[in-house]
Design a protein around this motif. Structure first.
Motif, PDB file in Angstrom:
ATOM      1  N   GLU A  16      55.637  32.609  60.086  1.00 25.79           N
ATOM      2  CA  GLU A  16      55.364  31.413  60.665  1.00 25.79           C
ATOM      3  C   GLU A  16      53.886  31.889  61.268  1.00 25.79           C
ATOM      4  O   GLU A  16      53.427  30.992  62.136  1.00 25.79           O
ATOM      5  CB  GLU A  16      56.391  31.243  61.866  1.00 25.79           C
ATOM      6  N   GLY A  17      53.531  33.174  61.206  1.00 28.02           N
ATOM      7  CA  GLY A  17      51.976  33.702  61.554  1.00 28.02           C
ATOM      8  C   GLY A  17      51.066  33.156  60.609  1.00 28.02           C
ATOM      9  O   GLY A  17      51.355  32.712  59.691  1.00 28.02           O
ATOM     10  N   GLU A  18      49.878  33.968  60.975  1.00 27.41           N
ATOM     11  CA  GLU A  18      48.746  33.825  60.181  1.00 27.41           C
ATOM     12  C   GLU A  18      48.864  34.517  59.062  1.00 27.41           C
ATOM     13  O   GLU A  18      49.628  35.454  58.848  1.00 27.41           O
ATOM     14  CB  GLU A  18      47.596  34.315  60.911  1.00 27.41           C
ATOM     15  N   ARG A  19      48.358  33.897  57.881  1.00 27.95           N
ATOM     16  CA  ARG A  19      48.348  34.651  56.641  1.00 27.95           C
ATOM     17  C   ARG A  19      46.927  34.648  56.064  1.00 27.95           C
ATOM     18  O   ARG A  19      46.198  33.489  56.317  1.00 27.95           O
ATOM     19  CB  ARG A  19      49.456  33.795  55.694  1.00 27.95           C
ATOM     20  N   PHE A  20      46.676  35.632  55.167  1.00 27.43           N
ATOM     21  CA  PHE A  20      45.278  35.590  54.631  1.00 27.43           C
ATOM     22  C   PHE A  20      45.279  36.246  53.271  1.00 27.43           C
ATOM     23  O   PHE A  20      46.138  37.342  53.372  1.00 27.43           O
ATOM     24  CB  PHE A  20      44.346  36.096  55.619  1.00 27.43           C
ATOM     25  N   PHE A  21      44.551  35.965  52.432  1.00 32.57           N
ATOM     26  CA  PHE A  21      44.446  36.520  51.184  1.00 32.57           C
ATOM     27  C   PHE A  21      43.359  37.727  51.052  1.00 32.57           C
ATOM     28  O   PHE A  21      42.279  37.334  51.499  1.00 32.57           O
ATOM     29  CB  PHE A  21      43.986  35.537  50.367  1.00 32.57           C
ATOM     30  N   ALA A  22      43.644  38.956  50.407  1.00 29.25           N
ATOM     31  CA  ALA A  22      42.700  40.034  50.561  1.00 29.25           C
ATOM     32  C   ALA A  22      42.694  40.693  49.477  1.00 29.25           C
ATOM     33  O   ALA A  22      43.660  41.185  48.802  1.00 29.25           O
ATOM     34  CB  ALA A  22      43.144  40.979  51.953  1.00 29.25           C
ATOM     35  N   LYS A  23      41.551  40.603  48.692  1.00 31.00           N
ATOM     36  CA  LYS A  23      41.117  41.656  47.643  1.00 31.00           C
ATOM     37  C   LYS A  23      40.817  42.999  47.986  1.00 31.00           C
ATOM     38  O   LYS A  23      40.881  43.907  47.367  1.00 31.00           O
ATOM     39  CB  LYS A  23      40.237  40.934  46.575  1.00 31.00           C
ATOM     40  N   ASN A  24      40.055  42.940  48.904  1.00 35.07           N
ATOM     41  CA  ASN A  24      39.368  44.531  49.454  1.00 35.07           C
ATOM     42  C   ASN A  24      40.573  45.157  49.981  1.00 35.07           C
ATOM     43  O   ASN A  24      41.458  44.693  50.537  1.00 35.07           O
ATOM     44  CB  ASN A  24      38.240  44.261  50.591  1.00 35.07           C
ATOM     45  N   PRO A  25      40.423  46.478  49.850  1.00 30.77           N
ATOM     46  CA  PRO A  25      41.294  47.426  50.373  1.00 30.77           C
ATOM     47  C   PRO A  25      41.351  47.235  51.960  1.00 30.77           C
ATOM     48  O   PRO A  25      40.341  47.081  52.493  1.00 30.77           O
ATOM     49  CB  PRO A  25      40.453  48.764  50.303  1.00 30.77           C
ATOM     50  N   PRO A  26      42.700  47.187  52.367  1.00 29.87           N
ATOM     51  CA  PRO A  26      42.454  47.009  53.810  1.00 29.87           C
ATOM     52  C   PRO A  26      42.250  48.008  54.652  1.00 29.87           C
ATOM     53  O   PRO A  26      42.193  49.335  54.167  1.00 29.87           O
ATOM     54  CB  PRO A  26      44.345  46.795  53.925  1.00 29.87           C
ATOM     55  N   PRO A  27      41.813  47.759  55.976  1.00 28.26           N
ATOM     56  CA  PRO A  27      41.409  48.624  56.723  1.00 28.26           C
ATOM     57  C   PRO A  27      42.387  49.684  57.061  1.00 28.26           C
ATOM     58  O   PRO A  27      43.603  49.645  56.832  1.00 28.26           O
ATOM     59  CB  PRO A  27      40.998  48.176  57.990  1.00 28.26           C
ATOM     60  N   GLY A  28      41.982  50.966  57.256  1.00 30.42           N
ATOM     61  CA  GLY A  28      43.048  52.163  57.556  1.00 30.42           C
ATOM     62  C   GLY A  28      43.767  52.548  56.166  1.00 30.42           C
ATOM     63  O   GLY A  28      44.806  53.228  56.103  1.00 30.42           O
ATOM     64  N   LYS A  29      42.842  52.265  55.181  1.00 29.80           N
ATOM     65  CA  LYS A  29      43.869  52.814  53.867  1.00 29.80           C
ATOM     66  C   LYS A  29      43.802  54.351  53.548  1.00 29.80           C
ATOM     67  O   LYS A  29      42.613  54.971  53.814  1.00 29.80           O
ATOM     68  CB  LYS A  29      43.075  52.138  52.571  1.00 29.80           C
ATOM     69  N   PRO A  30      44.835  54.806  53.585  1.00 33.50           N
ATOM     70  CA  PRO A  30      44.709  56.364  53.415  1.00 33.50           C
ATOM     71  C   PRO A  30      44.105  56.908  52.220  1.00 33.50           C
ATOM     72  O   PRO A  30      43.908  55.969  51.074  1.00 33.50           O
ATOM     73  CB  PRO A  30      46.255  56.833  53.219  1.00 33.50           C
ATOM     74  N   ALA A  31      43.301  58.001  52.219  1.00 34.60           N
ATOM     75  CA  ALA A  31      42.600  58.521  51.273  1.00 34.60           C
ATOM     76  C   ALA A  31      43.307  58.523  49.986  1.00 34.60           C
ATOM     77  O   ALA A  31      42.763  58.544  48.741  1.00 34.60           O
ATOM     78  CB  ALA A  31      41.933  59.756  51.537  1.00 34.60           C
ATOM     79  N   TRP A  32      44.727  58.783  50.075  1.00 35.29           N
ATOM     80  CA  TRP A  32      45.502  59.074  48.584  1.00 35.29           C
ATOM     81  C   TRP A  32      45.801  57.880  48.107  1.00 35.29           C
ATOM     82  O   TRP A  32      46.202  57.810  46.916  1.00 35.29           O
ATOM     83  CB  TRP A  32      46.576  59.923  48.895  1.00 35.29           C
ATOM     84  N   VAL A  33      45.547  56.596  48.455  1.00 39.79           N
ATOM     85  CA  VAL A  33      45.788  55.318  48.012  1.00 39.79           C
ATOM     86  C   VAL A  33      44.670  55.051  46.823  1.00 39.79           C
ATOM     87  O   VAL A  33      43.444  54.966  47.405  1.00 39.79           O
ATOM     88  CB  VAL A  33      46.145  54.198  48.757  1.00 39.79           C
ATOM     89  N   ARG A  34      44.979  55.196  45.698  1.00 40.68           N
ATOM     90  CA  ARG A  34      43.777  54.654  44.583  1.00 40.68           C
ATOM     91  C   ARG A  34      43.315  53.321  44.790  1.00 40.68           C
ATOM     92  O   ARG A  34      43.667  52.485  45.096  1.00 40.68           O
ATOM     93  CB  ARG A  34      44.316  54.996  43.245  1.00 40.68           C
ATOM     94  N   THR A  35      41.926  53.513  44.343  1.00 38.12           N
ATOM     95  CA  THR A  35      41.075  52.240  44.263  1.00 38.12           C
ATOM     96  C   THR A  35      40.438  52.253  42.913  1.00 38.12           C
ATOM     97  O   THR A  35      40.344  53.204  42.316  1.00 38.12           O
ATOM     98  CB  THR A  35      40.093  51.906  45.481  1.00 38.12           C
ATOM     99  N   VAL A  36      40.113  51.361  42.485  1.00 43.48           N
ATOM    100  CA  VAL A  36      39.258  51.141  41.291  1.00 43.48           C
ATOM    101  C   VAL A  36      38.028  49.946  41.276  1.00 43.48           C
ATOM    102  O   VAL A  36      38.299  48.996  42.001  1.00 43.48           O
ATOM    103  CB  VAL A  36      40.044  50.775  40.000  1.00 43.48           C
ATOM    104  N   GLU A  37      36.949  50.280  40.566  1.00 36.15           N
ATOM    105  CA  GLU A  37      35.809  49.397  40.837  1.00 36.15           C
ATOM    106  C   GLU A  37      36.192  48.249  39.752  1.00 36.15           C
ATOM    107  O   GLU A  37      36.396  48.370  38.637  1.00 36.15           O
ATOM    108  CB  GLU A  37      34.560  49.903  40.616  1.00 36.15           C
ATOM    109  N   VAL A  38      36.202  46.964  40.279  1.00 37.48           N
ATOM    110  CA  VAL A  38      36.252  45.778  39.385  1.00 37.48           C
ATOM    111  C   VAL A  38      34.997  44.828  39.635  1.00 37.48           C
ATOM    112  O   VAL A  38      34.717  44.730  40.800  1.00 37.48           O
ATOM    113  CB  VAL A  38      37.614  45.139  39.723  1.00 37.48           C
ATOM    114  N   PRO A  39      34.698  44.074  38.505  1.00 37.04           N
ATOM    115  CA  PRO A  39      33.884  43.151  38.456  1.00 37.04           C
ATOM    116  C   PRO A  39      34.064  42.052  39.264  1.00 37.04           C
ATOM    117  O   PRO A  39      35.424  41.499  39.245  1.00 37.04           O
ATOM    118  CB  PRO A  39      33.510  42.660  37.136  1.00 37.04           C
TER     119      PRO A  39
END
Length: 297
Positions: free
Chosen positions: A62-85
């Motif tokens: 019932e609250g706000e919702r939002f769609f996010a593609k970028n890594p969320p703030p506060g992401k731990p260093a051990w959570v992997r990311t990848v560069e995508v077009p």
């Protein structure tokens, strides 16, 4: 203080476990995290090596919702990311949820998991196709089942196998493993199927998104095959009134859906028993030997 837990050697802070996320059922965040943890084996298999997007609803449905593609703030260093077009000449980083600790970190943010039809190693080269069957009122999932069965037969004529899951919302997702194929070509084939379905079932199907054309019909949405689009992952919870899950189903269940729309609606508490009974019904999607070649245009 948020309770700390250790997952695969990673320390995680799991917050607000008593917060009610689904007021209609009283479902708490702690219960949601338990569901994700106990379903992790099946869920992780279908998001492996796919850049993750999140529909976040941190204060509940019932609250706000939002769609996010970028890594969320506060992401731990051990959570992997990848560069995508992202667009012509522009890239960005996205999260790869590839292990239980990353999955639980993401689930703690209160999310739906969404992934593209391609893997991180080959951006824009799809290894599966999706047809999203979305009913326009008063049509329901019952009409979606009729369309899904037609599509299954039509795909078989082209030598392609299909599997099916509920969207976790109102409709169905028909999933087809394909040999690695540029997303543009998969999209074109998916659109041709949608147009053909409308021609074969004109009272039941539309391939056009325009709302005015969709009342009482099933919109066969082919657009999620675009390289830039994503689809709700198998076994993800949805931000609906109740804790519904995008649930793999059998073709027999699809054929029996005349029993009514409720026969293909599954909540998170239903999934453990289904996994025990059927295993992962979408497991064949992960077998490269099941992938088919699209017919030549």
């Amino acid at each position: 203080m948020s309770p700390m837990t250790e997952v695969e050697g990673r320390r995680l802070s799991l917050s607000n476990l008593e917060k009610v996320l689904y007021p209609a059922t009283g479902t708490t965040k702690g219960e949601v995290l338990h569901y994700v943890a106990t379903t992790a084996g099946a869920l992780l298999a279908h998001v492996h090596d796919r850049p993750m997007s999140f529909l976040r609803f941190p204060d509940g449905v019932e609250g706000e919702r939002f769609f996010a593609k970028n890594p969320p703030p506060g992401k731990p260093a051990w959570v992997r990311t990848v560069e995508v077009p992202r667009s012509e000449g522009v890239t960005a980083r996205q999260v790869l949820v590839s292990d239980l600790s990353s999955l639980m970190w993401a689930a703690n943010l209160v999310v739906e998991f969404h992934v593209p039809q391609w893997r991180a190693a080959s951006p824009g080269v799809a290894d599966r196709m999706v047809l999203d069957l979305d009913p326009g009122e008063p049509a329901t999932v019952v009409e979606c089942c009729e369309v899904a069965l037609w599509l299954r037969g039509r795909l078989a004529a082209d030598g392609l196998d299909a599997w099916v899951k509920t969207s976790g919302s109102k409709g169905l997702h028909v999933l087809v493993p394909v040999e690695p194929t540029p997303s543009e070509r998969v999209s074109a084939y998916a659109k041709a199927l949608a147009v053909e379905a409308e021609a074969a079932l004109p009272a039941l199907v539309t391939h056009r998104m325009k709302r005015a054309l969709r009342a009482g019909k099933v919109f066969v949405d082919f657009s999620q095959n675009s390289a830039s689009k994503t689809t709700a992952a198998p076994y993800t919870l949805r931000a609906r009134n109740e804790p519904t899950v995008s649930t793999p189903v059998t073709w027999e269940e699809v054929a029996d859906a005349g029993r009514g729309p409720g026969s293909l609606a599954f909540l998170m508490q239903d999934i453990a028993a289904r996994l025990e009974r059927y295993g992962d019904l979408l497991g064949p999607l992960l077998n490269p030997n099941r992938a088919g070649a699209l017919p030549r245009a």
